[in-house]
Enzyme design. Structure first.
Site, PDB file in Angstrom:
ATOM      1  N   GLU A  80       1.497  79.983  10.969  1.00 17.89           N
ATOM      2  CA  GLU A  80       0.741  80.604  12.062  1.00 17.89           C
ATOM      3  C   GLU A  80       1.697  81.012  13.166  1.00 17.89           C
ATOM      4  OE1 GLU A  80      -2.803  78.292  13.130  1.00 17.89           O
ATOM      5  OE2 GLU A  80      -2.458  77.143  11.294  1.00 17.89           O
ATOM      6  N   PHE A 110      -1.799  64.539  17.043  1.00 18.12           N
ATOM      7  CA  PHE A 110      -2.049  64.319  18.460  1.00 18.12           C
ATOM      8  C   PHE A 110      -3.335  63.540  18.631  1.00 18.12           C
ATOM      9  CE2 PHE A 110       0.726  67.948  18.174  1.00 18.12           C
ATOM     10  CZ  PHE A 110       1.668  67.680  19.166  1.00 18.12           C
TER      11      PHE A 110
END
Length: 156
Positions: A80, A110
């Site tokens: 990406e 995360f």
């Protein structure tokens, strides 16, 4: 991570997961599975920076994620590209040409969306700093970005 760099790649922009713009406020251009599969199998997953050009438009700084996006638990590897430029409209179906010039960090999970967004913002700032260095800046002018239309080449 550096062995394959700079890495030249070109391919069609396809619809991704639809998260970049909507959830993160950080739009990304996604390559098709075929293009992702053409990357060297031993290229490290993680966050990279370099240059990107849509169609035969201008060349812009970019940050790129190669990998599984642990936060989203992807089952398919993705590539990406976040182009550091504001586009007026989507460019699905256009040819995206990129040169990956450097590596920022490995991919990681995360605890929250906010932490992920914050890390991406830091990656963008790091990319901007690195790409201003002469050894990276010179690749912005590479002939790769001025290939005849329709010529699809990976690593030239």
């Amino acid at each position: 991570a550096m062995r394959h760099l700079p890495y030249f790649c070109r391919g069609e922009v396809v619809k991704g997961f639809g998260r970049g713009s909507k959830e993160l406020g950080i739009p990304t251009a996604n390559f098709s599975e075929q293009v992702v599969e053409s990357f060297p199998s031993d290229i490290s997953t993680g966050i990279y920076y370099g240059w990107a050009c849509v169609g035969n438009g201008d060349v812009h700084k970019m940050v790129l994620s190669i990998g599984w996006n642990p936060f989203y638990k992807n089952i398919k590897k993705s590539v990406e590209t976040h182009i550091i430029h504001t586009f007026k409209e989507d460019f699905y179906g256009e040819i995206l040409s990129i040169v990956i010039t450097g590596y920022i960090r490995p991919e990681k999970n995360f605890d929250s969306l906010a932490a992920l967004i914050s890390a991406i913002q830091e990656d963008i700032e790091e990319a901007k700093r690195q790409l201003d260095l002469p050894e990276h800046l010179k690749l912005k002018e590479d002939n790769f970005f001025h290939q005849p239309e329709g010529k699809i080449v990976n690593n030239r």
